[in-house]
Motif scaffolding. Structure first.
Motif, PDB file in Angstrom:
ATOM      1  N   GLU A 132      -5.337   2.623   5.634  1.00  0.00           N
ATOM      2  CA  GLU A 132      -6.494   1.851   6.188  1.00  0.00           C
ATOM      3  C   GLU A 132      -7.366   1.411   5.303  1.00  0.00           C
ATOM      4  N   ALA A 133      -7.888   2.428   4.091  1.00  0.00           N
ATOM      5  CA  ALA A 133      -8.689   2.091   2.878  1.00  0.00           C
ATOM      6  C   ALA A 133      -8.010   1.071   2.024  1.00  0.00           C
TER       7      ALA A 133
ATOM      8  N   VAL B 176       0.740  -1.028   0.218  1.00  0.00           N
ATOM      9  CA  VAL B 176      -0.002   0.076   0.083  1.00  0.00           C
ATOM     10  C   VAL B 176       0.778   1.155  -0.017  1.00  0.00           C
ATOM     11  N   TYR B 177       0.727   1.938  -1.169  1.00  0.00           N
ATOM     12  CA  TYR B 177       1.556   3.343  -1.310  1.00  0.00           C
ATOM     13  C   TYR B 177       0.357   4.527  -0.890  1.00  0.00           C
ATOM     14  N   THR B 178       1.088   5.385  -0.060  1.00  0.00           N
ATOM     15  CA  THR B 178       0.335   6.571   0.654  1.00  0.00           C
ATOM     16  C   THR B 178       1.317   7.785   0.321  1.00  0.00           C
ATOM     17  N   ARG B 179       0.524   9.086  -0.075  1.00  0.00           N
ATOM     18  CA  ARG B 179       1.171  10.293  -0.233  1.00  0.00           C
ATOM     19  C   ARG B 179       0.285  11.431   0.214  1.00  0.00           C
ATOM     20  N   LYS B 180       0.942  12.421   0.577  1.00  0.00           N
ATOM     21  CA  LYS B 180       0.298  13.749   0.886  1.00  0.00           C
ATOM     22  C   LYS B 180       1.076  14.791   0.506  1.00  0.00           C
ATOM     23  N   SER B 181       0.627  15.802  -0.205  1.00  0.00           N
ATOM     24  CA  SER B 181       1.320  16.868  -0.771  1.00  0.00           C
ATOM     25  C   SER B 181       2.346  17.884   0.337  1.00  0.00           C
ATOM     26  N   THR B 182       1.283  18.136   1.398  1.00  0.00           N
ATOM     27  CA  THR B 182       2.014  19.135   2.487  1.00  0.00           C
ATOM     28  C   THR B 182       2.168  18.177   3.704  1.00  0.00           C
TER      29      THR B 182
ATOM     30  N   TYR C  30      -4.942   4.616  -2.892  1.00  0.00           N
ATOM     31  CA  TYR C  30      -6.329   5.274  -2.514  1.00  0.00           C
ATOM     32  C   TYR C  30      -6.798   5.825  -3.786  1.00  0.00           C
ATOM     33  N   LYS C  31      -5.924   6.840  -4.492  1.00  0.00           N
ATOM     34  CA  LYS C  31      -6.396   7.163  -5.711  1.00  0.00           C
ATOM     35  C   LYS C  31      -5.121   7.305  -6.647  1.00  0.00           C
ATOM     36  N   VAL C  32      -5.368   7.473  -7.967  1.00  0.00           N
ATOM     37  CA  VAL C  32      -4.089   7.271  -8.949  1.00  0.00           C
ATOM     38  C   VAL C  32      -3.186   8.542  -8.642  1.00  0.00           C
ATOM     39  N   ASP C  33      -3.833   9.675  -8.410  1.00  0.00           N
ATOM     40  CA  ASP C  33      -2.624  10.837  -8.291  1.00  0.00           C
ATOM     41  C   ASP C  33      -1.954  10.714  -7.045  1.00  0.00           C
TER      42      ASP C  33
ATOM     43  N   GLU D  51      -2.226  12.122  15.537  1.00  0.00           N
ATOM     44  CA  GLU D  51      -2.333  10.635  15.799  1.00  0.00           C
ATOM     45  C   GLU D  51      -2.662   9.874  14.551  1.00  0.00           C
ATOM     46  N   PHE D  52      -3.926  10.390  13.897  1.00  0.00           N
ATOM     47  CA  PHE D  52      -4.362   9.553  12.746  1.00  0.00           C
ATOM     48  C   PHE D  52      -4.452  10.589  11.662  1.00  0.00           C
ATOM     49  N   ASN D  53      -3.627  10.659  10.593  1.00  0.00           N
ATOM     50  CA  ASN D  53      -3.539  11.534   9.659  1.00  0.00           C
ATOM     51  C   ASN D  53      -4.103  10.978   8.425  1.00  0.00           C
ATOM     52  N   SER D  54      -3.796  11.881   7.217  1.00  0.00           N
ATOM     53  CA  SER D  54      -4.290  11.572   6.044  1.00  0.00           C
ATOM     54  C   SER D  54      -3.562  10.079   5.329  1.00  0.00           C
TER      55      SER D  54
END
Length: 530
Positions: free
Chosen positions: A42-43, A20-26, A96-99, A33-36
């Motif tokens: 989790e999804a 599972v790969y996750t990313r947030k721009s900022t 979670y999403k392509v972008d 404690e539970f962020n984006s």
């Protein structure tokens, strides 16, 4: 005949290892404690669990990129993900999403080649497709094209907003400037008085030395550094020593005269200027003149002692060295008005002056310093005035540092009282360590400031000692090479003004240069008599 029919064993499904790969721009909100990133993971984990009957299993390794743009591949977790794919550790990548994986069609195409090469499928949870099918690959390309289009639209809007902000004279963000603080209540610049004194001193140093490197060396000697500030998260930034590049950026920043720049446009700013516009323009002229050599000394082929110093008063411009040769051998040197060269000789009453004549006059005036008590007293008065200004500047910095120390010591005592045995004191201890480090740095700087104040006061020369030292200038001058003579002239003389209409010559001395030379000659004299 009865036959025993045994149930065939179900075929074992191959294990599909999912990352599972996750990313947030900022970085905003990542400290929660539970962020984006946790929500995205989790999804992804829930989707993998729904495919457990197909043999899918979620790898424990986390591939989280917090605070990284999707416009490029310079992301640490993404690089680890690609490395594990090439090592054969992953069968499927879930996002979670392509972008979240990429907003660049070119970068995504490159990653898809890597996925296909190692037979790794790609799944988007919210957009319901799988690249293992041809329809999934088609939908993916369509979605990614829209993601890149969205990123380009956001970039255009950001650029337009910055342009509109700058044209209104507003501060559009970026690193804070030395001499200003950013007002947290309104996004604008406010003057930091202690730093503003330092900025003006830096401009004056360049006007004195007329080169970047000597100013950099002087700033290092004084212990002055670039703007130091604290981010919203309490992290220290800046505070680096000056280099030629950072000094050049400071000297050419129109913000110091109350302006803002957008590309090639300059607009009036909302913030006040802290540098005199005339001084700023003089610095720009010098920087432009030194542009080809970046402030390094230019070779003086024919020994023009007043190069870069002598000016034509009627035209208010520089006079440049020139020469003519007669009879094929004898060379005659001149200083020529640069304006007359461009606009014609009839436009200037000065035109030119023989170099030997004006140089001899200037050198003669220098020799008179030790003999003419009135001239000596005037030069020393100017030197004392500059020493007084330097002392006031250091004392202002000292008061600013003392103010910081008082505030930090008070915070230190307050936090120390908040420590409780058995409680989680991690944040308090971290802040205490940060305060101790700041206090140590400021106390070290205060020691240097006190030493510099003492040095300035100890270097004051009395009139009698200076007169004796300068009296030996004549024999020393004759022993110097032409190059050394030009260096000494540059040290002692700030400018020579020549008015061809009246034949008047005015000399403006560098008080600090005369004081330094007098100190050097006095030291040499003591060594010889010791």
């Amino acid at each position: 005949m009865n036959r025993n029919i045994k149930n065939p064993k179900p075929a074992t499904l191959p294990v599909v290892r999912c990352a599972v790969y996750t990313r947030k721009s900022t970085e905003e909100g990542l400290e929660q404690e539970f962020n984006s990133l946790d929500a995205q993971r989790e999804a992804g984990e829930a989707f993998v669990a729904s495919q457990r009957q197909e043999g899918w299993t979620c790898l424990p390794e986390r591939y989280d990129d917090g605070g990284f743009t999707g416009g490029n591949m310079e992301r640490p977790a993404l690089q680890r993900l690609l490395a594990d794919i090439e090592a054969g550790k992953i069968d499927c990548v879930v996002v979670y999403k392509v972008d979240r994986l990429s907003r660049s069609l070119l970068d995504f195409a490159q990653m898809m080649q890597t996925f296909d090469k190692h037979r790794v499928s790609f799944v988007s949870v919210t957009q319901q497709f799988n690249t293992a099918t041809s329809m999934g690959r088609l939908v993916l390309n369509v979605l990614l094209s829209f993601a890149q289009f969205e990123r380009e639209i956001i970039s255009e809007r950001t650029r337009d907003k910055i342009a509109a902000t700058r044209r209104k004279g507003k501060w559009a963000g970026g690193h804070p400037l030395l001499g200003y603080d950013v007002d947290p209540r309104g996004f604008r610049l406010v003057v930091n008085e202690a730093e503003a004194v330092r900025v003006r001193a830096i401009f004056n140093l360049y006007l004195e030395h007329e080169a970047l490197l000597p100013v950099v060396q002087e700033l290092e000697r004084r212990g002055w550094v670039n703007k130091r500030w604290t981010t919203r998260k309490g992290r220290e930034r800046g505070g680096q020593p000056f280099e030629r590049t950072s000094l050049y950026r400071l000297l050419t920043n129109v913000a110091y005269v109350g302006k803002v720049r957008y590309k090639d446009e300059v607009h009036d700013g909302e913030h006040p200027g802290i540098v005199d516009p005339a001084d700023f323009q003089r610095v720009q002229t010098l920087l432009q003149r030194n542009g080809q050599t970046r402030g390094a000394p230019v070779r003086n082929k024919f020994g023009a002692l007043l190069k870069g110093i002598i000016r034509c008063v009627p035209c208010d411009c520089a006079m440049t060295p020139s020469h003519t040769t007669r009879n094929g051998s004898k060379r005659y040197r001149y200083y020529v008005c640069s304006s007359a060269q461009k606009r014609g000789w009839n436009t200037c009453p000065s035109k030119s002056i023989p170099a030997a004549q004006i140089e001899e006059f200037v050198v003669g005036q220098i020799k008179c310093i030790g003999q003419d008590r009135a001239l000596l007293a005037e030069v020393l008065a100017q030197a004392r005035q500059q020493d007084g200004a330097r002392t006031s500047e250091l004392e202002a910095e000292q008061r600013s540092l003392e103010k910081d120390l008082t505030r930090w010591h008070a915070e230190l005592r307050k936090l120390s009282c908040q420590l409780r045995p058995g409680d989680d004191n991690g944040s308090i201890i971290s802040r205490l360590a940060d305060l101790q480090e700041r206090i140590g740095l400021v106390e070290g700087r205060m020691r240097k400031v006190r030493e510099q104040i003492q040095t300035v006061q100890q270097q004051l020369l009395d009139e009698e000692e200076t007169a004796v030292a300068m009296s030996v200038f004549d024999p020393v001058w004759e022993a110097l090479t032409p190059r050394e003579q030009a260096r000494v002239i540059g040290l002692l003389v700030e400018r020579v003004d020549y008015d061809g209409a009246s034949g008047k010559v005015s000399i403006t001395f560098h008080p600090t240069g005369i004081k330094a030379l007098a100190q050097q000659l006095a030291d040499q004299r003591r060594e010889k008599t010791a």
